[in-house]
Motif scaffolding. Structure first.
Motif, PDB file in Angstrom:
ATOM      1  N   ALA A 609       2.128  -2.596   3.445  1.00 17.60           N
ATOM      2  CA  ALA A 609       1.821  -1.459   2.328  1.00 17.60           C
ATOM      3  C   ALA A 609       3.139  -1.035   1.763  1.00 17.60           C
ATOM      4  N   LYS A 610       4.103  -0.578   2.615  1.00 13.07           N
ATOM      5  CA  LYS A 610       5.178   0.268   1.930  1.00 13.07           C
ATOM      6  C   LYS A 610       6.519  -0.776   2.047  1.00 13.07           C
ATOM      7  N   ASP A 611       6.393  -2.050   2.440  1.00 15.15           N
ATOM      8  CA  ASP A 611       7.639  -3.051   2.338  1.00 15.15           C
ATOM      9  C   ASP A 611       8.143  -3.208   0.959  1.00 15.15           C
ATOM     10  N   ARG A 612       9.357  -3.399   0.952  1.00 21.09           N
ATOM     11  CA  ARG A 612       9.960  -4.016  -0.409  1.00 21.09           C
ATOM     12  C   ARG A 612       9.180  -5.467  -0.735  1.00 21.09           C
ATOM     13  N   LEU A 613       8.902  -5.451  -1.854  1.00 22.64           N
ATOM     14  CA  LEU A 613       8.337  -6.807  -2.383  1.00 22.64           C
ATOM     15  C   LEU A 613       9.552  -7.697  -2.673  1.00 22.64           C
ATOM     16  N   ARG A 614       9.469  -9.091  -2.078  1.00 21.08           N
ATOM     17  CA  ARG A 614      10.320 -10.032  -2.327  1.00 21.08           C
ATOM     18  C   ARG A 614       9.916 -10.934  -3.436  1.00 21.08           C
ATOM     19  N   ILE A 615      10.902 -11.458  -4.577  1.00 17.27           N
ATOM     20  CA  ILE A 615      10.547 -12.101  -5.458  1.00 17.27           C
ATOM     21  C   ILE A 615      11.527 -13.561  -5.319  1.00 17.27           C
ATOM     22  N   PHE A 616      10.944 -14.543  -5.366  1.00 13.59           N
ATOM     23  CA  PHE A 616      11.731 -15.885  -5.285  1.00 13.59           C
ATOM     24  C   PHE A 616      11.737 -16.950  -6.498  1.00 13.59           C
ATOM     25  N   LYS A 668      -8.645   5.037 -12.841  1.00  9.13           N
ATOM     26  CA  LYS A 668      -8.048   5.504 -14.187  1.00  9.13           C
ATOM     27  C   LYS A 668      -6.764   4.997 -14.371  1.00  9.13           C
ATOM     28  N   SER A 669      -5.985   4.546 -13.216  1.00 12.70           N
ATOM     29  CA  SER A 669      -4.915   3.832 -13.208  1.00 12.70           C
ATOM     30  C   SER A 669      -4.566   3.014 -12.236  1.00 12.70           C
ATOM     31  N   ASN A 670      -3.674   1.932 -12.459  1.00  6.12           N
ATOM     32  CA  ASN A 670      -3.428   0.927 -11.433  1.00  6.12           C
ATOM     33  C   ASN A 670      -2.526   1.306 -10.786  1.00  6.12           C
ATOM     34  N   ALA A 671      -2.455   0.847  -9.237  1.00  3.36           N
ATOM     35  CA  ALA A 671      -1.384   0.664  -8.281  1.00  3.36           C
ATOM     36  C   ALA A 671      -0.181  -0.086  -8.832  1.00  3.36           C
ATOM     37  N   SER A 672       1.018   0.291  -8.718  1.00  4.34           N
ATOM     38  CA  SER A 672       2.175  -0.496  -9.338  1.00  4.34           C
ATOM     39  C   SER A 672       3.421  -0.492  -8.366  1.00  4.34           C
ATOM     40  N   TYR A 673       4.374  -1.240  -8.610  1.00  4.05           N
ATOM     41  CA  TYR A 673       5.545  -1.207  -7.877  1.00  4.05           C
ATOM     42  C   TYR A 673       6.772  -1.381  -8.865  1.00  4.05           C
ATOM     43  N   THR A 674       7.919  -0.676  -8.603  1.00  2.00           N
ATOM     44  CA  THR A 674       9.185  -0.677  -9.520  1.00  2.00           C
ATOM     45  C   THR A 674       9.890  -1.506  -8.769  1.00  2.00           C
TER      46      THR A 674
END
Length: 701
Positions: A609-616, A668-674
């Motif tokens: 849940a708290k790990d950095r997202l990795r994008i490829f 009322k608000s979505n969870a998100s990641y910057t």
């Protein structure tokens, strides 16, 4: 032992909260987990060392020594004087011993303890005050209509109105064997069978609450092993022994997944009403996922307990729900009165505010005289719904309606609740929620969403019937029935908007490790075209495939891509090294999302849940997955069924990834990641509530 000493050792002895307990049968420490306050407490209780918990009855715990198999009841005060011995279970394998039911207080001579087998059809019973040994009754239960069935006792049992209800199941169906307790004690063990409301790949739970008995079916997500993806509740009609589906559990709280399912009635539940706590059935070998909370009213799921390390997997070390010994919640009348007074005060303030606004409006302002160029400029700054409202202000402004398609329309989260008359659509960028009527469809209730494309949603009813629906335009296309259950190992996709005549619907069925079946349908067809291919022992990531460059791409756990060409009707494999290794059967839960963005294939990985997202991004000429550390002017919307990457001209949305869960309990608000800062919102994953049946939809008018 005094009360204060007991409180120090036994955190729940005088508590008004439920606890989840596990005794390891050897460890000196025991774990006690509080799902309400999301905490885990370790205790060293000498009376529990080397013991297993086999069941409970109110204030009594049924314990057994793991080595000697000495069995006894111990009162929760841990007073040695309050101990009731039972015959030893010597000679009985704990691995084949399921749950038990206890008829009354162990201090009573009428008390009967009845165990059922697990993977074996037998009952083991005794009267603690009267018997010196256990009585074993072997049963031979067969289905006359299907003599080759593989049904066996699952180990789950409840006692309801003097009868014992035993779950009897196989991989594809479940039923309940009903035995009268008096007939069992009299040596005449006859039974009847009640068919369960079956669902393939679902966990069945039986639970008694007050004077009612319920069946709870929880289907889990393949992508997030153990995560509840579907939940239905049925109540037993005792008059004809049939199941009736219910949308509410009457304010009760269910606790499922331990050695004994339990419930709190509406008067005992307090603020935690109409919800179900369920243990992840894979809790013994998965990191981070423990107990989930299902809210029946809005059909959302949230993580209630996150385990830092796996706990014991043995059946004999299963968890045990312990119910509170007292209840101290405020009465319902006091709560309702307080809520009503607050609501009335808020209503008065709102009414006054509306009056003041109306007083300041100049109704003679010539809105129609505003230059059309300014109206079009204003249109480019509004979301889709506000654009529709703008064009209805006056006839002159209606002329700009042709530009509505140019309005900023980010994906909306479409999800269903217990409201049978509407679906909910939430715009995470503007924080707006809309309700869309579905009564025009005739069967909008209980639809399951599978995939979306250009405003259309591919949904199913029951297990074989698919439909294409545009919730905004109310367009509807019925597809032919499939010849297999779409709830089993199935992925789906669309080639283009269903409004196009050349749109192809893909249904990929992972029959087994050796065979991959691809069914296709287009408007020119009356039935599905199905092709079978050799799967070559390839495991696929359980997320929907992507159609781009005229072909359908399915992602494998080893990074390879299976590519289906609908024109040539061929399937080929692109051998690509996985950017992140996903090991089948591992204790690591790695979520993988697969999508297309401007012709590029993108994968997003998330482990904890708290790990950095990795994008490829796929380097197509080199056939290599290359990691990217920013999403530039793109906003990503992640979901298990459909993930989208859309262009974003607004700076506030760039470099953002939205999840399909809500960041607050009011939705009322979505969870998100910057992406740039690697920050989650909210920071605490416990606050995220995700609808079980939801999907991202690009609004199209």
């Amino acid at each position: 032992m005094g009360v204060s000493e007991c409180e120090d050792l036994f955190p729940f002895s005088l508590s008004d909260l439920p606890w989840l307990m596990q005794l390891h049968g050897g460890s000196e420490t025991q774990e006690f987990m509080d799902p309400y306050n999301r905490c885990i407490v370790e205790r060293n209780i000498p009376q529990f060392t080397g013991k297993l918990c086999l069941g409970f009855y109110k204030n009594w715990l049924l314990l057994a020594d793991k080595l000697t198999k000495e069995t006894f009841f111990l009162h929760r005060t841990l007073d040695p004087k309050l101990k009731v011995c039972l015959p030893s279970l010597c000679g009985v394998s704990f691995n084949f011993l399921g749950s038990c039911v206890i008829s009354s207080s162990p201090a009573s001579k009428k008390c009967v303890v009845s165990f059922v087998g697990r993977r074996k059809d037998f009952i083991l019973y005794c009267r603690p005050k009267l018997n010196v040994r256990w009585t074993k009754v072997s049963l031979s239960i067969h289905d006359s209509e299907n003599p080759d069935d593989q049904h066996r006792f699952t180990g789950q049992v409840v006692r309801f109105k003097g009868k014992i209800y035993i779950l009897h199941g196989s991989l594809v169906a479940s039923r309940v064997v009903v035995i009268n307790e008096d007939s069992l004690l009299n040596g005449d063990c006859s039974w009847t069978i009640i068919q369960m409301p079956n669902r393939i790949d679902a966990w069945h739970h039986l639970v008694v609450s007050g004077n009612e008995m319920f069946s709870v079916l929880v289907a889990t997500s393949d992508l997030r092993r153990g995560f509840p993806a579907y939940c239905t509740v049925h109540r037993l009609e005792t008059s004809d022994e049939t199941w009736e589906r219910v949308e509410s559990i009457g304010g009760c709280v269910f606790f499922l997944g331990g050695i004994q399912n339990s419930a709190l009635t509406a008067t005992q539940a307090g603020p935690q009403r109409d919800c179900i706590y369920v243990v992840n059935q894979n809790y013994g070998w998965l990191h981070g996922e423990g107990v989930y909370k299902i809210c029946m009213q809005d059909q959302t799921v949230s993580l209630s307990l996150s385990l830092k390390k796996p706990i014991r997997t043995d059946w004999i070390c299963k968890l045990c729900w312990l119910m509170p010994t007292k209840v101290s919640w405020k009465s319902e009348r006091e709560t309702l009165s307080f809520t009503h007074s607050i609501g009335s005060e808020k209503s008065d303030r709102t009414h006054v505010h509306e009056k003041e606004e109306k007083h300041d409006i100049d109704i003679s302002r010539p809105w129609a005289d505003l230059p059309i160029e300014l109206v079009q400029l204003l249109l480019s700054r509004l979301n889709l719904v506000d654009c529709l409202r703008l064009s209805s202000i006056c006839k002159a402004w209606n002329s700009v309606s042709s530009h509505i398609q140019d309005a900023m329309a980010y994906p909306w989260l479409m999800y269903s609740t217990n409201d049978s008359c509407s679906w909910r659509l939430f715009d995470p960028v503007y924080g707006k929620e809309y309700f869309i009527d579905n009564t025009w469809l005739g069967f909008g209730k209980n639809l399951t969403f599978h995939y979306s494309k250009d405003g259309w949603v591919l949904a199913s009813k029951e297990n074989k019937y698919l439909f294409l629906i545009n919730p905004l335009t109310r367009e509807f296309i019925s597809l032919p029935a499939l010849d297999f259950d779409i709830r089993r190992s199935t992925a789906m996709s669309l080639s283009s908007s269903p409004a196009n005549s050349d749109c192809i619907v893909f249904v990929v069925f992972f029959n087994n490790l050796h065979v991959l079946e691809i069914s296709t349908w287009s408007r020119s067809q009356d039935e599905w075209n199905k092709l079978s291919f050799n799967n070559e022992l390839g495991y696929y990531v359980p997320c929907n495939p992507v159609f781009t460059w005229g072909e359908l791409y399915c992602y494998k756990v080893n990074g390879e891509l299976s590519v289906y060409n609908p024109t040539k009707k061929t399937l080929q494999t692109l051998e690509i090294k996985a950017p992140i290794e996903i090991v089948v059967g591992s204790d690591r839960i790695i979520q993988c999302h697969f999508m297309e963005s401007r012709g590029d294939l993108i994968t997003v990985f998330r482990e904890h849940a708290k790990d950095r997202l990795r994008i490829f991004k796929l380097d197509r000429p080199q056939l290599v997955w290359r990691e990217v550390f920013g999403v530039e002017d793109v906003t990503i919307f992640l979901n298990n069924k459909t993930s989208l990457a859309v262009s974003c001209p607004e700076k506030r949305c760039r470099d953002l990834i939205y999840f399909s869960g809500f960041a607050d309990e009011h939705l009322k608000s979505n969870a998100s990641y910057t992406v740039e800062t690697n920050e989650y919102y909210p920071e605490d994953c416990y606050h995220i509530r995700e609808p079980m049946n939801c999907i991202w939809v690009e609004p199209r008018i």
